[in-house]
Write a protein that holds these residues in place. Structure first.
Motif, PDB file in Angstrom:
ATOM      1  N   THR A 162       0.829  -1.203   0.000  1.00 26.12           N
ATOM      2  CA  THR A 162       0.000   0.000   0.000  1.00 26.12           C
ATOM      3  C   THR A 162       0.865   1.255   0.000  1.00 26.12           C
ATOM      4  O   THR A 162       0.628   2.195  -0.767  1.00 26.12           O
ATOM      5  CB  THR A 162      -0.925   0.021   1.236  1.00 26.12           C
ATOM      6  OG1 THR A 162      -1.718  -1.167   1.246  1.00 26.12           O
ATOM      7  CG2 THR A 162      -1.842   1.233   1.209  1.00 26.12           C
ATOM      8  N   ALA A 163       1.866   1.269   0.871  1.00 28.61           N
ATOM      9  CA  ALA A 163       2.759   2.422   0.959  1.00 28.61           C
ATOM     10  C   ALA A 163       3.524   2.627  -0.346  1.00 28.61           C
ATOM     11  O   ALA A 163       3.716   3.764  -0.803  1.00 28.61           O
ATOM     12  CB  ALA A 163       3.737   2.242   2.113  1.00 28.61           C
ATOM     13  N   SER A 164       3.954   1.534  -0.966  1.00 30.49           N
ATOM     14  CA  SER A 164       4.703   1.638  -2.214  1.00 30.49           C
ATOM     15  C   SER A 164       3.809   2.169  -3.329  1.00 30.49           C
ATOM     16  O   SER A 164       4.233   3.013  -4.134  1.00 30.49           O
ATOM     17  CB  SER A 164       5.276   0.272  -2.596  1.00 30.49           C
ATOM     18  OG  SER A 164       6.162   0.372  -3.680  1.00 30.49           O
ATOM     19  N   GLY A 165       2.562   1.675  -3.391  1.00 28.85           N
ATOM     20  CA  GLY A 165       1.634   2.175  -4.402  1.00 28.85           C
ATOM     21  C   GLY A 165       1.354   3.650  -4.212  1.00 28.85           C
ATOM     22  O   GLY A 165       1.247   4.410  -5.186  1.00 28.85           O
ATOM     23  N   MET A 166       1.252   4.075  -2.964  1.00 26.78           N
ATOM     24  CA  MET A 166       0.966   5.472  -2.649  1.00 26.78           C
ATOM     25  C   MET A 166       2.142   6.379  -3.028  1.00 26.78           C
ATOM     26  O   MET A 166       1.957   7.465  -3.561  1.00 26.78           O
ATOM     27  CB  MET A 166       0.673   5.602  -1.157  1.00 26.78           C
ATOM     28  CG  MET A 166       0.157   6.952  -0.720  1.00 26.78           C
ATOM     29  SD  MET A 166      -0.182   6.974   1.043  1.00 26.78           S
ATOM     30  CE  MET A 166       1.485   7.122   1.711  1.00 26.78           C
ATOM     31  N   ASN A 167       3.349   5.923  -2.763  1.00 24.65           N
ATOM     32  CA  ASN A 167       4.535   6.759  -2.972  1.00 24.65           C
ATOM     33  C   ASN A 167       5.147   6.624  -4.365  1.00 24.65           C
ATOM     34  O   ASN A 167       5.772   7.572  -4.850  1.00 24.65           O
ATOM     35  CB  ASN A 167       5.591   6.426  -1.915  1.00 24.65           C
ATOM     36  CG  ASN A 167       5.223   6.950  -0.539  1.00 24.65           C
ATOM     37  OD1 ASN A 167       5.333   8.135  -0.269  1.00 24.65           O
ATOM     38  ND2 ASN A 167       4.766   6.073   0.346  1.00 24.65           N
ATOM     39  N   PHE A 168       4.982   5.455  -4.988  1.00 28.74           N
ATOM     40  CA  PHE A 168       5.668   5.226  -6.262  1.00 28.74           C
ATOM     41  C   PHE A 168       4.748   4.826  -7.412  1.00 28.74           C
ATOM     42  O   PHE A 168       5.175   4.813  -8.560  1.00 28.74           O
ATOM     43  CB  PHE A 168       6.739   4.136  -6.095  1.00 28.74           C
ATOM     44  CG  PHE A 168       7.731   4.414  -5.007  1.00 28.74           C
ATOM     45  CD1 PHE A 168       8.670   5.422  -5.146  1.00 28.74           C
ATOM     46  CD2 PHE A 168       7.722   3.689  -3.828  1.00 28.74           C
ATOM     47  CE1 PHE A 168       9.587   5.693  -4.141  1.00 28.74           C
ATOM     48  CE2 PHE A 168       8.627   3.943  -2.810  1.00 28.74           C
ATOM     49  CZ  PHE A 168       9.560   4.958  -2.973  1.00 28.74           C
ATOM     50  N   GLY A 169       3.495   4.478  -7.105  1.00 33.33           N
ATOM     51  CA  GLY A 169       2.604   3.999  -8.154  1.00 33.33           C
ATOM     52  C   GLY A 169       2.761   2.502  -8.381  1.00 33.33           C
ATOM     53  O   GLY A 169       3.721   1.882  -7.908  1.00 33.33           O
ATOM     54  N   TYR A 170       1.810   1.929  -9.096  1.00 36.29           N
ATOM     55  CA  TYR A 170       1.796   0.465  -9.275  1.00 36.29           C
ATOM     56  C   TYR A 170       2.980  -0.030 -10.110  1.00 36.29           C
ATOM     57  O   TYR A 170       3.629  -1.005  -9.753  1.00 36.29           O
ATOM     58  CB  TYR A 170       0.488   0.034  -9.940  1.00 36.29           C
ATOM     59  CG  TYR A 170       0.372  -1.456 -10.125  1.00 36.29           C
ATOM     60  CD1 TYR A 170       0.116  -2.298  -9.047  1.00 36.29           C
ATOM     61  CD2 TYR A 170       0.548  -2.029 -11.383  1.00 36.29           C
ATOM     62  CE1 TYR A 170       0.026  -3.671  -9.215  1.00 36.29           C
ATOM     63  CE2 TYR A 170       0.450  -3.400 -11.562  1.00 36.29           C
ATOM     64  CZ  TYR A 170       0.189  -4.220 -10.476  1.00 36.29           C
ATOM     65  OH  TYR A 170       0.105  -5.589 -10.647  1.00 36.29           O
ATOM     66  N   ARG A 171       3.267   0.647 -11.221  1.00 41.67           N
ATOM     67  CA  ARG A 171       4.314   0.160 -12.121  1.00 41.67           C
ATOM     68  C   ARG A 171       5.665   0.071 -11.426  1.00 41.67           C
ATOM     69  O   ARG A 171       6.363  -0.933 -11.540  1.00 41.67           O
ATOM     70  CB  ARG A 171       4.403   1.066 -13.362  1.00 41.67           C
ATOM     71  CG  ARG A 171       5.367   0.553 -14.433  1.00 41.67           C
ATOM     72  CD  ARG A 171       5.419   1.502 -15.622  1.00 41.67           C
ATOM     73  NE  ARG A 171       5.932   2.809 -15.236  1.00 41.67           N
ATOM     74  CZ  ARG A 171       7.224   3.090 -15.120  1.00 41.67           C
ATOM     75  NH1 ARG A 171       8.134   2.151 -15.313  1.00 41.67           N
ATOM     76  NH2 ARG A 171       7.609   4.311 -14.784  1.00 41.67           N
ATOM     77  N   ARG A 172       6.033   1.114 -10.677  1.00 46.15           N
ATOM     78  CA  ARG A 172       7.333   1.115 -10.006  1.00 46.15           C
ATOM     79  C   ARG A 172       7.346   0.177  -8.799  1.00 46.15           C
ATOM     80  O   ARG A 172       8.418  -0.157  -8.285  1.00 46.15           O
ATOM     81  CB  ARG A 172       7.705   2.530  -9.566  1.00 46.15           C
ATOM     82  CG  ARG A 172       8.001   3.480 -10.717  1.00 46.15           C
ATOM     83  CD  ARG A 172       8.522   4.812 -10.201  1.00 46.15           C
ATOM     84  NE  ARG A 172       9.837   4.653  -9.585  1.00 46.15           N
ATOM     85  CZ  ARG A 172      10.381   5.541  -8.765  1.00 46.15           C
ATOM     86  NH1 ARG A 172       9.705   6.634  -8.429  1.00 46.15           N
ATOM     87  NH2 ARG A 172      11.575   5.350  -8.242  1.00 46.15           N
ATOM     88  N   SER A 173       6.160  -0.238  -8.360  1.00 48.03           N
ATOM     89  CA  SER A 173       6.066  -1.155  -7.223  1.00 48.03           C
ATOM     90  C   SER A 173       6.085  -2.619  -7.651  1.00 48.03           C
ATOM     91  O   SER A 173       6.119  -3.508  -6.797  1.00 48.03           O
ATOM     92  CB  SER A 173       4.779  -0.881  -6.424  1.00 48.03           C
ATOM     93  OG  SER A 173       4.760   0.428  -5.911  1.00 48.03           O
TER      94      SER A 173
END
Length: 203
Positions: A32-43
């Motif tokens: 969740t934190a990664s999607g919030m900070n970096f978006g789905y593709r970069r996660s």
């Protein structure tokens, strides 16, 4: 008759794994934190790493790897300590993060290796996958086939569940318009990540 029993066992396995991977925990919080900070593709590297780690854990669990932790308690303790330190480091990095910067050096999302380690360090995860192997062994007659089925099911459902959490974080990103909102939410997620350590040491 045997085929019907195998299909029934496979259905039960899928329900079990879906519930296990969708439930909140360290991996879902980080997704969740990664999607919030970096978006789905970069996660995606993080999601791939966690999914591969869980798939390998499930396959190895069917081979009774959990018995190694039982036979060597010091190894279990070392893995717990290493995993705890890694999670605390991730939580610290998350807690000090504000709104993503449009310019300048950007923070990097957790990669494949970090995602895999997030799963593999957890002795409770080994116990869960070993228990799943024991409970759903009727899905196949050959132990190697059971290991492959468990690995595929755990890996695929982990990918699906983590994608849901990550995309939820990405949607949440659109609602954050001020830096203090980013800092507050990142701090909350960091605290949840720290809280996910407690079940590792309790019980």
């Amino acid at each position: 008759m045997a085929g019907a029993k195998s299909m029934q066992g496979l259905g039960g396995l899928m329900v079990f794994v879906l519930a296990a991977t969708l439930s909140p925990g360290g991996a879902t919080t980080l997704a969740t934190a990664s999607g919030m900070n970096f978006g789905y593709r970069r996660s995606l590297p993080l999601i791939v790493g966690i999914s591969l780690g869980l798939a390998c854990m499930a396959a190895a669990g069917s081979a009774g790897v959990e018995s190694i932790f039982v036979a060597v308690p010091a190894l279990r303790s070392a893995v717990k300590v290493g995993g705890t330190l890694y999670l605390l480091w991730l939580a610290f990095q998350l807690a000090r993060t504000g709104a993503p910067k449009a310019t300048g050096p950007a923070a990097e999302p957790t990669g494949i290796a970090g995602g895999a380690w997030l799963v593999l360090y957890n002795p409770k995860g080994w116990a869960m996958t070993t228990g799943a192997a024991a409970s759903f062994s009727p899905v196949a007659t050959d132990p190697a086939e059971v290991a492959v089925i468990l690995g595929i099911v755990f890996g695929c459902f982990a990918w699906l569940s983590l994608s849901v959490w990550c995309l939820g974080g990405q949607m949440l990103r659109r609602a954050l318009t001020r830096n203090w909102q980013w800092r507050a939410l990142n701090l909350l997620l960091a605290l949840l990540l720290v809280a996910s350590i407690l079940p590792i040491w309790i019980g």
